[in-house]
Design a protein around this motif. Structure first.
Motif, short mmCIF file in Angstrom:
data_model
loop_
_atom_site.label_atom_id
_atom_site.label_comp_id
_atom_site.label_asym_id
_atom_site.label_seq_id
_atom_site.Cartn_x
_atom_site.Cartn_y
_atom_site.Cartn_z
N ASP A 102 0.86 -1.19 0.00
CA ASP A 102 0.00 0.00 0.00
C ASP A 102 0.89 1.23 0.00
O ASP A 102 1.48 1.61 1.01
CB ASP A 102 -0.90 -0.01 1.24
N MET A 103 1.02 1.87 -1.18
CA MET A 103 1.89 3.05 -1.32
C MET A 103 1.08 4.31 -1.60
O MET A 103 1.61 5.28 -2.14
CB MET A 103 2.89 2.80 -2.45
N LEU A 104 -0.19 4.32 -1.20
CA LEU A 104 -1.04 5.48 -1.46
C LEU A 104 -0.45 6.76 -0.87
O LEU A 104 -0.51 7.82 -1.49
CB LEU A 104 -2.44 5.24 -0.89
N LYS A 145 -9.10 6.03 -4.85
CA LYS A 145 -8.16 6.80 -4.02
C LYS A 145 -6.85 7.07 -4.75
O LYS A 145 -6.28 8.16 -4.63
CB LYS A 145 -7.92 6.07 -2.71
N TYR A 146 -6.36 6.09 -5.50
CA TYR A 146 -5.11 6.30 -6.23
C TYR A 146 -5.30 7.30 -7.37
O TYR A 146 -4.43 8.15 -7.62
CB TYR A 146 -4.57 4.98 -6.78
N VAL A 147 -6.41 7.22 -8.07
CA VAL A 147 -6.68 8.18 -9.15
C VAL A 147 -6.75 9.59 -8.58
O VAL A 147 -6.17 10.54 -9.14
CB VAL A 147 -7.99 7.81 -9.88
N THR A 148 -7.42 9.74 -7.46
CA THR A 148 -7.53 11.06 -6.83
C THR A 148 -6.19 11.57 -6.36
O THR A 148 -5.82 12.73 -6.59
CB THR A 148 -8.51 10.99 -5.64
N ALA A 149 -5.41 10.70 -5.70
CA ALA A 149 -4.10 11.10 -5.18
C ALA A 149 -3.16 11.51 -6.30
O ALA A 149 -2.42 12.50 -6.19
CB ALA A 149 -3.49 9.97 -4.36
N ALA A 150 -3.18 10.77 -7.41
CA ALA A 150 -2.30 11.10 -8.53
C ALA A 150 -2.72 12.40 -9.21
O ALA A 150 -1.88 13.23 -9.57
CB ALA A 150 -2.31 9.96 -9.54
N ALA A 151 -4.03 12.60 -9.36
CA ALA A 151 -4.53 13.80 -10.04
C ALA A 151 -4.29 15.06 -9.23
O ALA A 151 -3.94 16.12 -9.77
CB ALA A 151 -6.01 13.64 -10.35
N GLN A 152 -4.47 14.97 -7.91
CA GLN A 152 -4.35 16.15 -7.05
C GLN A 152 -2.93 16.38 -6.56
O GLN A 152 -2.66 17.37 -5.90
CB GLN A 152 -5.31 16.01 -5.87
N ARG A 153 -2.03 15.44 -6.89
CA ARG A 153 -0.63 15.55 -6.50
C ARG A 153 -0.47 15.75 -5.00
O ARG A 153 0.34 16.54 -4.53
CB ARG A 153 0.06 16.71 -7.25
N ASN A 154 -1.29 15.03 -4.23
CA ASN A 154 -1.18 15.17 -2.78
C ASN A 154 -0.97 13.80 -2.16
O ASN A 154 -0.99 12.77 -2.82
CB ASN A 154 -2.42 15.84 -2.19
N VAL A 155 -0.78 13.79 -0.86
CA VAL A 155 -0.55 12.55 -0.14
C VAL A 155 -1.88 11.97 0.28
O VAL A 155 -2.67 12.62 0.97
CB VAL A 155 0.34 12.79 1.10
N GLY A 156 -2.15 10.74 -0.14
CA GLY A 156 -3.38 10.07 0.27
C GLY A 156 -3.19 9.35 1.59
O GLY A 156 -2.10 9.24 2.12
N ASN A 157 -4.29 8.87 2.12
CA ASN A 157 -4.23 8.06 3.32
C ASN A 157 -4.11 6.59 2.92
O ASN A 157 -4.45 6.20 1.82
CB ASN A 157 -5.49 8.25 4.18
N SER A 158 -3.63 5.79 3.86
CA SER A 158 -3.55 4.36 3.62
C SER A 158 -4.93 3.81 3.26
O SER A 158 -5.93 4.22 3.83
CB SER A 158 -3.01 3.64 4.86
#
Length: 820
Positions: A754-756, A787-800
């Motif tokens: 899990d590298m989110l 969650k991965y699509v959102t994290a990649a698009a927003q260039r931010n750190v997601g939660n696990s």
């Protein structure tokens, strides 16, 4: 005749192999060898080993068969430069990038493809042949019929394992030691988790093998023994018969080499049951986990393939307990095989494990004995309780070990090269000695001293013969000597001794000359620079690997940019043509890339299925093909009408491998999951932007890929189904076990990668794609993709993804810790 290739982890093992009859020896130096825990050879020992072997007309192959870190190439090439200088006969290599550099820098140095390259089909051999490999060591899982087909279709030398330990996973495709303990088999430091105890459980924690005859060592195969198959293997066209065992003792090497040499010298032995059984008893006695040849016979592994009860040497059964006096602590054993003083036995106690004893003192018929024969009954003291009818195994045979040690401990038993000598002594001339061997090599020398007329005592023919025959500290022995000596002449004995030494040295140099090589032709200095600095920093796109249409549509709907469809299907079934058609249509409609995956393993019997899937990829205009092995890569190189990508199963661990694959027209690569962020950073600096790069960021990584199916082996294939089972280890960790459409077993990591939280890090490194492996059905795929699509698009750190999971359920893989 085929070559008999022996292992050597020490100089004693090397001597044992040479003296027992090996044609070639494989070994490793202190660096870059896939058996890092063997003693191995330092540089001085390597030079000594090469000289010793070559004098005996035995070839030396050096294993440089680990994956190389980005910073190790300079040291590796310097090391190989040294190996080239001392005239090793070949290198055994796994790393594709290193192989390409070696071929460029050392064009005369032969390359052998390690079994770690997982070559198991004809196209894989063809690919490596075109890259300059002289020999390919094929996977142990191959059937002899398939090996024969390859031998007849190629001029490339084919090397096959004939004896020794078997891995439960395809070599080169095992990450279990790496992921559990950080010791990478691909880097030569496998901790052998396959030899540890496990339980097989269902989702409810029930022991599925509780009522079976299985022991606890569920991943521990028997040892390979193909003694009776040697004539068939020779007829099949196999170039080299390889014995596994660089971690084994010299005695093991001596006995195994001697045994196989006997059959190679006289193939009719395999039809002589008594003679063959005697050899097999020695093989079993020196080391065995019991034996199998199922793979070579083309037999699907069953429970009989495994050494469930014991993961180490079991010895040979020599009898049972026939009497036991608990008070006196004395035991009687009715023998099925002979024993002698000094033997070591194990009593397999029906309750309580093993009792080990050395036969220092024992009696037979009331008398103290040094030995006893089969059918006799011996009595001896026993320190721990045993039971009637407990089985007794001999794990150390004193006589066999003494015999084995003679191959490397006693100078008088050294294997000699027989030579002929001619001596000419005439007054007024230098004395001449010419030595020659059966291969036509000649060593010729003359004295500095000019022969004189004798004043007191003339030298005799007997004296000359005596001095020239003093060859005890060399590898030579005189077969015939001709002495032509003029009457009444004198030559000092010291001059004759020097004459002998000079001629011997010349003969040695003549024998070594056959193994010399022309100097390397390319002095190009190694440079790691392959790219143009840092790759462009950009948001990575999301790719998802799935096993069915339902997960495909879910992933596309959640915004995946690429779908990887096909390959090994963890649903234990083949995808239909209709499913491929629908997958292509859905991805095209939603402007999502579709990549058709090829399996990591494509055996000969699966080849037509693989070709049909490639045809479907073209018919439905897929955006590319993901190649999982070198055979698939070769087929794609030939077609070139659809983009293709190299999967991580090709063990892409450095930029040199990436650049090599780019030269094979790969459109992209997926990096090894054993790499750290720091290593990836160094790699990306040297990879040009035109080659797409991908990393796996989420899923339960495959730890093993095996032809053996644990559940099917005990319950039968009809009862296997698509249900997920679990291996429980000693620490109560649980590893999912799934089957693919070919009924191969895949052991998955119990912790989910899990590298989110670190998506931005991949962006900083210029990674083009980050992959979610969604084939494991226990994953909440919809939430993960979103969650991965959102994290990649927003260039931010997601939660696990896995909330409150902590370290008990998730892992960061090797991105931070790396591997040894």
């Amino acid at each position: 005749m085929a070559e008999l290739l022996a292992p050597a982890g020490s100089f004693d093992a090397l001597r044992a192999a040479v003296e027992a009859g090996a044609d070639a020896i494989y070994l490793a130096g202190k660096m870059f060898g896939a058996r890092a825990y063997a003693a191995n050879f330092d540089d001085e020992e390597l030079a000594k080993a090469v000289r010793y072997a070559h004098l005996h007309n035995v070839r030396i192959y050096v294993a440089v068969n680990t994956l190389l870190d980005e910073r190790e190439f300079s040291a590796a090439l310097k090391y190989i430069d040294y190996l080239n200088e001392i005239c090793v006969d070949a290198l055994i290599i796994q790393d594709l990038g290193l192989a390409a550099l070696v071929k460029e820098r050392f064009p005369d140095l032969h390359l052998h493809a390690s079994t770690q390259m997982t070559v198991h089909n004809q196209a894989g051999v063809q690919f490596l042949a075109q890259q300059g490999f002289k020999r390919v060591v094929v996977s142990r899982e191959m059937a002899l019929a398939d090996i024969e087909a390859i031998c007849h279709a190629t001029d490339t030398e084919i090397e096959v394992f004939i004896h020794g330990a078997l891995c439960i996973s395809y070599s080169g495709q095992c990450l279990m030691s790496s992921m559990i303990g950080g010791r990478s088999g691909n880097r030569g430091r496998c901790a052998q988790p396959c030899r540890l105890p496990y339980k097989l459980q269902d989702k409810q924690g029930n022991d599925l093998l509780a009522n079976c005859a299985a022991g606890n060592y569920l991943l521990s195969p028997k040892d390979l023994n193909s003694l009776r198959l040697l004539p068939e293997m020779e007829q099949a066209g196999v170039t080299s018969f390889k014995i596994e065992g660089r971690m084994k003792k010299p005695e093991y090497v001596a006995v195994v080499v001697e045994s196989y040499r006997k059959v190679m010298a006289n193939p009719k032995i395999v039809k002589d049951e008594a003679a063959c059984r005697k050899i097999e008893m020695n093989l079993a006695q020196i080391f065995n986990r019991d034996f199998t040849s199922d793979y070579l016979m083309g037999i699907k592994p069953t429970s009989d393939f495994m050494s469930h009860q014991r993961p180490n040497n079991r010895g040979i059964k020599i009898g049972r307990i026939s009497g036991y006096d608990h008070a006196a602590k004395r035991v009687k054993i009715k023998l099925d095989e002979a024993v002698v003083k000094g033997d070591i036995i194990d009593i397999w106690v029906s309750v309580g494990g093993r009792v080990s004893l050395t036969l220092d003192e024992f009696t037979c018929d009331g008398y103290s004995r040094e030995e006893a024969e089969a059918q006799e009954e011996i009595e001896l003291a026993v320190p721990q309780p045993v039971r009637m009818n407990d089985r007794v195994f001999k794990v150390f045979d004193q006589r066999l070990m003494q015999h084995a040690r003679e191959y490397f401990e006693k100078e008088k038993n050294q294997k000699r090269v027989f030579i002929r000598a001619k001596v000419i002594i005439e007054e007024g001339k230098a004395a001449i000695l010419e030595l020659s061997d059966k291969d036509g090599n000649i060593g010729k020398a003359c004295t500095d001293f000019i022969t004189e007329k004798a004043i007191k005592r003339a030298i005799s023919k007997e004296t000359v013969e005596q001095q020239i025959n003093r060859l005890g500290n060399t590898i030579f022995a005189l077969d015939f000597m001709q002495v032509d000596i003029q009457e009444n002449v004198m030559v000092p004995v010291s001059e004759l001794n020097e004459l002998r030494r000079r001629a011997v040295k010349q003969l040695e140099e003549a024998r070594l000359l056959h193994f010399s090589r022309a100097a390397k032709l390319n002095e190009k200095k190694f440079s790691s620079a392959g790219g143009k600095g840092m790759r462009e920093r950009k948001a990575p796109r999301i790719s998802i690997q799935v096993s069915d249409l339902a997960d495909l549509t879910l992933a596309v709907d959640e915004g995946a940019g690429r779908i990887i469809f096909g390959g090994e299907n963890f649903s234990h079934r083949f995808l239909t043509k209709e499913e491929y058609r629908e997958a292509a249509a859905y991805c095209k409609t939603h402007k999502c890339q579709l990549i058709i995956a090829t399996p990591k393993i494509i055996a000969a019997k699966n080849w037509d299925s693989f070709l049909r899937e490639l045809d479907l990829a073209k018919e439905y205009k897929a955006d590319g093909v993901l190649v999982g092995n070198l055979g698939a890569l070769e087929i794609m190189r030939q077609q070139r009408d659809i983009p293709y990508y190299a999967d991580y199963s090709l063990n892409i661990y450095n930029s040199q491998s990436g650049l090599f694959l780019s030269r094979q027209n790969c459109a992209g690569i997926c990096l090894s999951p054993e790499l750290t962020f720091n290593q990836i950073s160094e790699i990306t600096r040297n990879i040009p932007a035109g080659l797409e790069m991908e990393c796996i960021v989420h899923g339960n990584l495959e730890l093993m890929t095996s032809e053996y199916c644990m559940k099917g082996a005990f319950g039968g294939c009809k009862n296997c189904g698509d249900e997920i089972y679990y291996l429980e280890d000693r620490k109560e960790e649980h590893f999912p076990v799934v089957r693919d459409q070919y009924c191969r077993m895949h052991v998955l990591n119990g912790k989910t990668l899990d590298m989110l939280e670190h998506v931005e890090r991949f962006s900083e490194l210029g990674i083009d794609w980050i992959r979610i492996d969604g084939r494991y059905k226990e994953l909440k795929l919809k939430e993960i993709v979103r969650k991965y699509v959102t994290a990649a698009a927003q260039r931010n750190v997601g939660n696990s993804i896995i909330e409150n999971g902590g370290n008990n359920t998730i892992t960061r893989g090797h991105y931070f810790r790396g591997v040894l």
